[in-house]
Motif scaffolding. Sequence first.
Motif, PDB file in Angstrom:
ATOM      1  N   GLU A  42       0.834  -1.206   0.000  1.00 37.62           N
ATOM      2  CA  GLU A  42       0.000   0.000   0.000  1.00 37.62           C
ATOM      3  C   GLU A  42       0.871   1.259   0.000  1.00 37.62           C
ATOM      4  OE1 GLU A  42      -4.094  -1.430   2.248  1.00 37.62           O
ATOM      5  OE2 GLU A  42      -2.374  -0.820   3.479  1.00 37.62           O
ATOM      6  N   ARG A  48      -4.858   2.715  -0.705  1.00 39.30           N
ATOM      7  CA  ARG A  48      -5.397   1.759   0.264  1.00 39.30           C
ATOM      8  C   ARG A  48      -5.978   0.570  -0.489  1.00 39.30           C
ATOM      9  NH1 ARG A  48      -4.885   1.355   5.884  1.00 39.30           N
ATOM     10  NH2 ARG A  48      -6.807   0.613   6.844  1.00 39.30           N
ATOM     11  N   GLU A  51      -9.650  -2.706   3.589  1.00 46.34           N
ATOM     12  CA  GLU A  51     -10.271  -2.090   4.767  1.00 46.34           C
ATOM     13  C   GLU A  51     -10.325  -3.153   5.840  1.00 46.34           C
ATOM     14  OE1 GLU A  51     -10.881   0.937   5.177  1.00 46.34           O
ATOM     15  OE2 GLU A  51     -10.867   1.759   3.131  1.00 46.34           O
ATOM     16  N   ARG A  58     -12.253  -6.290   3.826  1.00 46.86           N
ATOM     17  CA  ARG A  58     -12.943  -5.873   2.607  1.00 46.86           C
ATOM     18  C   ARG A  58     -11.960  -5.157   1.694  1.00 46.86           C
ATOM     19  NH1 ARG A  58     -15.398  -1.502   0.449  1.00 46.86           N
ATOM     20  NH2 ARG A  58     -14.811  -0.193   2.223  1.00 46.86           N
ATOM     21  N   THR A  60     -10.834  -2.504  -1.080  1.00 46.98           N
ATOM     22  CA  THR A  60     -11.240  -1.221  -1.635  1.00 46.98           C
ATOM     23  C   THR A  60     -11.388  -1.380  -3.150  1.00 46.98           C
ATOM     24  OG1 THR A  60      -8.966  -0.502  -2.004  1.00 46.98           O
ATOM     25  CG2 THR A  60      -9.930  -0.038   0.164  1.00 46.98           C
ATOM     26  N   GLU A  61     -11.835  -0.325  -3.805  1.00 45.47           N
ATOM     27  CA  GLU A  61     -11.963  -0.383  -5.271  1.00 45.47           C
ATOM     28  C   GLU A  61     -10.610  -0.636  -5.918  1.00 45.47           C
ATOM     29  OE1 GLU A  61     -13.642   2.387  -8.968  1.00 45.47           O
ATOM     30  OE2 GLU A  61     -13.987   2.971  -6.875  1.00 45.47           O
ATOM     31  N   GLU A  64      -9.660  -4.320  -5.338  1.00 45.08           N
ATOM     32  CA  GLU A  64     -10.370  -5.234  -6.237  1.00 45.08           C
ATOM     33  C   GLU A  64      -9.737  -5.225  -7.632  1.00 45.08           C
ATOM     34  OE1 GLU A  64     -14.504  -4.449  -6.399  1.00 45.08           O
ATOM     35  OE2 GLU A  64     -14.889  -5.020  -4.311  1.00 45.08           O
TER      36      GLU A  64
END
Length: 322
Positions: A42, A48, A51, A58, A60-61, A64
């Motif tokens: 990161e 980022r 999360e 999860r 982040t966009e 993904e």
Amino acid sequence: MTTNWDDYDLFCYVVEHGNFSAAARSLDRPKSSLSAAVIRLETALQVRLLERTTRKLRMTEAGEALFHGMGPLFASLREAHRAAIEQRQGVSGTLRIASPYEFAAEHLAQVVCAMMGRYRQLNIELNVHHASINPLDQGYDMAFAMLESSLPASTIVVRRIVSLERKLYAAPGLLQAHHFPSTPRQLAQMPMLVGLNDTEWRLRSPDGNTERIPLQSPRLVSGNADVRLQAAIAGLGVMRVTNTFAAPAIRAGLLQPLLTDYSCDPLRVYALLPAKRLMPEKVRVFLDILETQVQENVAGRAAPPGWTNRRLMDAASMGNKE
């Protein structure tokens, strides 16, 4: 700036396993080292990727997009590496399997012995469980599930092995005491020996109608089919079990089938495998032998019953002689 491809790989590994803990267990590495790798990635990318909360992870966009672009590439590289090693080694190393007791005792034990006898460099770890297991979470090469319904969609590979027919059984003494029930309603008045997740037994009549037997106050609840079998032989209640598992007790006259005109929901047996394009040779060979053995067991051409059931039958026979 030099690219640390290992950090990319570890990021994808964490996402594939759903969290840092499962990925760390699978890699046999400290969780802190995986967390540090993601933080370095990161920092290098200035974005980022994950999360983190106390309960779940999860993407982040940006995470993904990175995973969908690079995840399949690293997965293919890892598979190719494993395949190259296994091609050199053949069927060897350790094969880790998880299975419900009933399927392990009646079907897997024979295959485990055959594999170990044939491949001297192979070690097998067979763990008995009652809950559904994702093989990715605990590092299994394969996990077996016995279900009445189909498995939901998931990221693991699902291979249907067989459907095992089930019937209802009870000891002759119990049937005499309850005047041998001839309908599901009469059967519902008898004591029941049930599995952990049983809430009702569905019976299909000869005319195709489905009747349900509620299991509100069972006499015994156990995920171990052998425990329920012993209780049934002792005359403590009615059990529902696969025909192959009950066969030794039936042959010995210790159990009798009930409501033979009705059919129970079968147990569908699935092999759950990590999502790999290249199946390890030891897994492929094991499944090939297993499918042949299961079909022979179901068709009644199997070897003598397992040692546990033979011991149980012998003990019961000695008790009858006294």
